[in-house]
Structures are given as C-alpha cells and as structure tokens.
Design a protein around this motif. Sequence first.
Motif, PDB file in Angstrom:
ATOM      1  N   PRO A 119       4.771   3.181  -5.870  1.00 13.42           N
ATOM      2  CA  PRO A 119       4.267   2.412  -7.014  1.00 13.42           C
ATOM      3  C   PRO A 119       5.431   1.663  -7.676  1.00 13.42           C
ATOM      4  O   PRO A 119       6.587   2.046  -7.493  1.00 13.42           O
ATOM      5  N   PRO A 120       5.151   0.647  -8.483  1.00 11.13           N
ATOM      6  CA  PRO A 120       6.205   0.019  -9.270  1.00 11.13           C
ATOM      7  C   PRO A 120       6.771   1.044 -10.248  1.00 11.13           C
ATOM      8  O   PRO A 120       6.090   2.013 -10.585  1.00 11.13           O
ATOM      9  N   GLY A 121       8.002   0.848 -10.683  1.00  6.27           N
ATOM     10  CA  GLY A 121       8.544   1.740 -11.709  1.00  6.27           C
ATOM     11  C   GLY A 121       9.996   2.120 -11.521  1.00  6.27           C
ATOM     12  O   GLY A 121      10.601   2.681 -12.431  1.00  6.27           O
ATOM     13  N   SER A 156      11.053  -0.214  -6.235  1.00  6.43           N
ATOM     14  CA  SER A 156      10.298   0.811  -5.504  1.00  6.43           C
ATOM     15  C   SER A 156       9.055   0.286  -4.792  1.00  6.43           C
ATOM     16  O   SER A 156       8.617   0.879  -3.799  1.00  6.43           O
ATOM     17  N   GLN A 157       8.455  -0.834  -5.268  1.00  2.17           N
ATOM     18  CA  GLN A 157       7.066  -1.132  -4.872  1.00  2.17           C
ATOM     19  C   GLN A 157       6.912  -2.078  -3.687  1.00  2.17           C
ATOM     20  O   GLN A 157       5.835  -2.582  -3.454  1.00  2.17           O
ATOM     21  N   LYS A 158       7.986  -2.313  -2.951  1.00  5.65           N
ATOM     22  CA  LYS A 158       7.847  -3.229  -1.813  1.00  5.65           C
ATOM     23  C   LYS A 158       8.095  -2.449  -0.520  1.00  5.65           C
ATOM     24  O   LYS A 158       7.268  -1.633  -0.149  1.00  5.65           O
ATOM     25  N   PRO A 190       0.828  -1.217   0.000  1.00  9.36           N
ATOM     26  CA  PRO A 190       0.000   0.000   0.000  1.00  9.36           C
ATOM     27  C   PRO A 190       0.861   1.266   0.000  1.00  9.36           C
ATOM     28  O   PRO A 190       1.935   1.302   0.602  1.00  9.36           O
ATOM     29  N   ILE A 191       0.375   2.292  -0.684  1.00 12.13           N
ATOM     30  CA  ILE A 191       1.142   3.546  -0.812  1.00 12.13           C
ATOM     31  C   ILE A 191       0.559   4.598   0.132  1.00 12.13           C
ATOM     32  O   ILE A 191      -0.622   4.928   0.028  1.00 12.13           O
ATOM     33  N   PRO A 192       1.358   5.138   1.066  1.00 13.31           N
ATOM     34  CA  PRO A 192       0.857   6.177   1.971  1.00 13.31           C
ATOM     35  C   PRO A 192       0.387   7.415   1.189  1.00 13.31           C
ATOM     36  O   PRO A 192       0.972   7.760   0.160  1.00 13.31           O
TER      37      PRO A 192
END
Length: 393
Positions: free
Chosen positions: A203-205, A196-198, A17-19
């Motif tokens: 987000p992934p990328g 980036s996404q873990k 989840p992204i804050p």
Amino acid sequence: MVQTSGQHFLHIPGPSPIPDRILRAISAPIIDHRCEEFARLGRIVLDGIKTVFNTQHPVMIYPASGTGAWEAAIVNTLSPGDKVLMVETGHFAMQWRHMAEKWGIEVDLIPGDWRHPVNPQTIETRLHEDKSHSIKAVMVVHNETSIGATSAIDKVRKAIDGAHHPALLMVDTVSGLGSIEFRHDDWGVDVAVACSQKGLMMPPGLGIAALSPKALAASRQNKMPRSFWDWSDMIKANELGFFPSTPATNLLYGLREALTLMHEEGLSNVYARHKRLAAATRAAVRGWGLEILCLDEEAHSPVLTAVLMPEGHNADHFRQIALKSFDISLGMGLSKVAGKVFRIGHLGSCNDLLLMGALAGVEMSLKVAGVPHRAEGLIAARDHLTATLSCQV
Ligand SMILES: *Cc1c(COP(=O)(O)O)cnc(C)c1O
C-alpha cells in the motif's frame, strides 16, 4: 463500481495490486515500536531493502509517500540558492523541479518532448560548461511514469565523471525500484528516492531514500533547515532497529513480507518477468495499430506502457468506458499529455494471465468505445508470451 464479482483489474502504474501474503502480513496486531521485537523487524527491513537498491549504505524509511522522500533528498543535501541540473523527461521530473524551486533551489532544466529518456550526452555538455562547479546536483527520474521511459542511470554517472564534475547524482526511482534492477553503489548514485506502492507491491505509505557517503557528507554541511526529514536523527535510531518517531509498523510487516516474496522469486527473475510482460504489452499495442508514446526502443519501460490515442479520441473518455464496462482501471495521461494517452501498468504482482486479462479489457474497450484499431493486439501478446515461455527463469 458496477461489477462486484471476480476481481477489479488495477492496471495503473502505482499503486499496484497487493499480494494476499502482504495484506495478511500487514493485518498482524500492532506492537510497541520501542520493544525488542520491533527492533528485530526494523533491522530486517532496513537491511533487506538494501538488497533491492544494491547498496551497503544507509536507507531511510519514512511514513510518507514518494513525494516526502523527494523532499528529504533536497533538504538534506542542498542549500537555498544552490543550482541543480534537471531533465524534462515528463510530469514527474517537472514536479520534482517545482518542489526544488519552492525550496529556493535554482533549476537549470534541459528541455524534453515527453517522448524520450534522459540523454546523458546533454548532461555531460552542460557540466563541461559549468567550469566554476556551481551545479551542486544532477537530478533525474529513472523510470518516468508519465511517459513509460526508463533512463540509463549508469550512463548519467559516466556523463558526470566524463565532465570531471563533483555534482551529486540524485535519482527518482519511485516507480522503478523493485521492477527494474537498481545498482545504487555500482552506478555511483548519491540519493535514490523510492516508495512502497509501486514495484514493492505494498500500500502507499512508505517514502524511501538510499544514500551514499558523499550525500551524507553533504548533509552535514548544507544549510537547509529541516527537522522531520533530518537524516542524522534517523540514522542514529536506525542503528538499533528503531525510528525517531512512530514508524508505520504494519507497513513494515508488509515490507518484510514483500522482500521475502521478491527473494523467493529471485530479484533477477522479478526484473526479467517485468521486461517480458512489457514486451508482450508493446506487441499488443502494435497489434492494435496504436502508437507507443516513448519513441526510444531501448528506453521502453518494464513498468508501464503509455499509449497514444488516435486523433479525435479522448483517452479519459476511453478509460471511463473501460472502467464501467469491464472493471479495469487504466492510468490517465498527466498534465501535458492529459486526455492524449492512457497507460497500462504491468508492474509488481502481475503474470501472464493477469496481463492477458488486462489486454483483453483494453481490446474490448477499444471496440466498445468505437476507437479505430485492428483486433490483433491480444493475438500478438499471446504469441509473444508463448514464444518466450522458456525465457521465464
Ligand atoms: C508515483 C511517482 C512519484 C510520486 O510518488 P507519491 O508516492 O505519489 O508521492 C514520483 N515520481 C515518480 C516517477 C512516480 O512514479
């Protein structure tokens, strides 16, 4: 998706989840990636990410996923026909192996049963046997996301040194970085690959790679053709805060905010929080009377817990029921353990009550799906979290 109110419970081991603060940072207007304002951003993130790797040396940030950074590690350090030593910890170790083979690398594989971390002793033995030093690199996965096992990278370094072997140490910490302490320089890691996404809650990328001077020296001599992944172009541009081609500007805004968030909490607190939530999750699994896939207590992952389904019950069917009934996404079993395990992610932006919500989703889904279990998981997790509240620093 049936439920649209409240929030979706994303409990796969990445993307995490992204804050909101990171999402808001990413939404800022794009700027010219050749201007001075960008160079300030570039320098902040390129320096800031070093604090998470615990390194003084250059870190590469590519617009890519972790897989891209895997490839960068291979093409910058190895030559076609080179031999490497890898350990079959699970799905991701095997994927990295397949990639190496596609690049013409000969992989000496230490087989595994997908229930244990890397055994440094077997590495030391293999390296001892390699008197001619034909093995150019030892490549291992720090946190094997497919089975929920974390390997001791410092002990892998000791095994290489114990065998007096010059092989590079290359580590996939794609799902470890930001969730588990990583000491790139102290552990003598030569290339560490991340994304980036873990643990970084983005987000992934972004594909990320930390280097050592020894890895850089290898990159000046190896024979693998490459262009986009070439470290030398990247390092030259990065020195001024720029990138050789267009970077993922808005993801770099996000990374700046992610690093700020992590340092506000304190990196050691971030890692302690992950361990505590993971222990509560394991208490829940034991409360349900289900089996944890990783058999080595010391190696249980702070990032995710992989749970074996009882005989005769399909994990993917169970995950579908959980998603439809309670809007919770659980991680699927990958390749060899497909259908046999589900994975509970507890990484990144997670806390006690979010975890309790997720564990309630699992317990309720076990009931709805008719999976035999004891309804004692939530109680066990609650007891663990309340008993260890004071440990929360
Ligand atoms: C997610 C993951 C990868 C792959 O990363 P992508 O960003 O999906 O390319 C590699 N290794 C491990 C251990 C992972 O968890």
